[in-house]
Design an enzyme around this catalytic site. Structure first.
Site, PDB file in Angstrom:
ATOM      1  N   ASP A   1       0.804  -1.223   0.000  1.00  0.00           N
ATOM      2  CA  ASP A   1       0.000   0.000   0.000  1.00  0.00           C
ATOM      3  C   ASP A   1       0.839   1.275   0.000  1.00  0.00           C
ATOM      4  OD1 ASP A   1      -2.051  -1.812   0.282  1.00  0.00           O
ATOM      5  OD2 ASP A   1      -2.987  -0.767   1.969  1.00  0.00           O
TER       6      ASP A   1
ATOM      7  N   HIS B   1      -5.351   9.896   0.583  1.00  0.00           N
ATOM      8  CA  HIS B   1      -5.309   8.982   1.729  1.00  0.00           C
ATOM      9  C   HIS B   1      -6.032   9.500   2.970  1.00  0.00           C
ATOM     10  CE1 HIS B   1      -3.575   5.898   4.429  1.00  0.00           C
ATOM     11  NE2 HIS B   1      -3.339   5.232   3.319  1.00  0.00           N
TER      12      HIS B   1
ATOM     13  N   HIS C   1       3.545  -2.326   3.196  1.00  0.00           N
ATOM     14  CA  HIS C   1       3.563  -0.953   2.674  1.00  0.00           C
ATOM     15  C   HIS C   1       4.853  -0.711   1.889  1.00  0.00           C
ATOM     16  CE1 HIS C   1       0.609  -0.687   5.918  1.00  0.00           C
ATOM     17  NE2 HIS C   1       0.071   0.278   5.218  1.00  0.00           N
TER      18      HIS C   1
HETATM   19 ZN   LIG Z   1      -2.745   3.240   3.144  1.00  0.00          ZN
END
Ligand SMILES: [Zn+2]
Length: 227
Positions: free
Chosen positions: A38, A97, A186
């Site tokens: 992500d 985000h 991530h």
């Molecule tokens: Zn995120």
């Protein structure tokens, strides 16, 4: 400035889990897992580019949940092109985000679709799946779908917490990942070395790697065309 603010903000707000959107895995009996990465794309030279090198070398596909304003950075576009070319799944993770609300969702999703469209040079491109920041859809009327597309979360054992824990913890989560689950990692926190180690451990356990959408029950009536 926005471009430089995002990485800083991401350190504090990007990740991570409250509770994922829930859905049962499609196939807990198989040996399939999905790796999701992500909050990118980051740069070709260190973060995302090196992670893509590892995935290519290992012959593994992943799902990249992209932040639209990161896609709009010139190197972001080249990274998205490479992801698609190398068979990875693209996922819309909003433009800036934020926690999604009824007031911001339309703009957040549409702007990210448009950014990916520009990057790929394809008209009317839409990712098959969405992921809400922090997996949080509680302020939305429909907590599972938007515009016929599902919010895809991660497995109940799949949150690596890589934004706050050491590599040892992340490896432990990855090594215990049950078949049928999606692992949450991530871009900005993952190192190529650790990603390679995660993949090796999962391979040793006989896992094969699929797109996240392949392991998610789609409650939205849309076709998961990526798989
Ligand atoms: Zn995120």
């Amino acid at each position: 400035m926005r471009r430089f603010l995002w990485p800083m903000l991401a350190l504090f707000v990007s990740c991570c889990s409250t509770a994922p959107v829930t859905a049962a895995p499609l196939d807990t009996g198989g040996r399939m897992v999905a790796i999701s990465l992500d909050d990118g794309p980051w740069s070709p030279g260190d973060r995302t580019g090196k992670l893509l090198d590892v995935l290519r070398d290992e012959g593994v596909v992943a799902t990249f949940c992209l932040v639209g304003e990161m896609v709009d950075i010139p190197y972001g576009r080249s990274m998205v092109q490479r992801m698609q070319k190398e068979g990875h799944e693209l996922c819309n993770h909003t433009y800036t985000h934020p926690i999604l609300t009824q007031g911001n969702i339309a703009r957040q999703i549409a702007s990210t679709d448009a950014a990916i469209e520009r990057a790929l040079g394809v008209d009317n491109y839409k990712t098959v799946i969405l992921r809400a920041p922090q997996g949080n859809t509680k302020y939305l009327r429909d907590k599972q779908c938007y515009g016929g597309r599902p919010f895809v979360g991660w497995g109940s054992h799949g949150d690596s917490d890589d934004y706050r824990f050491s590599g040892a913890h992340v490896l432990q989560v990855a090594n215990r990942l049950p078949a049928g689950e999606i692992l949450l990692l991530h871009d900005m926190h993952e190192t190529p070395e650790r990603l390679r180690e995660i993949i090796h451990e999962l391979k040793v356990r006989g896992m094969t790697f699929v797109h996240a959408s392949a392991l998610w029950v789609n409650p939205c009536g849309s076709h998961m065309a990526n798989n």
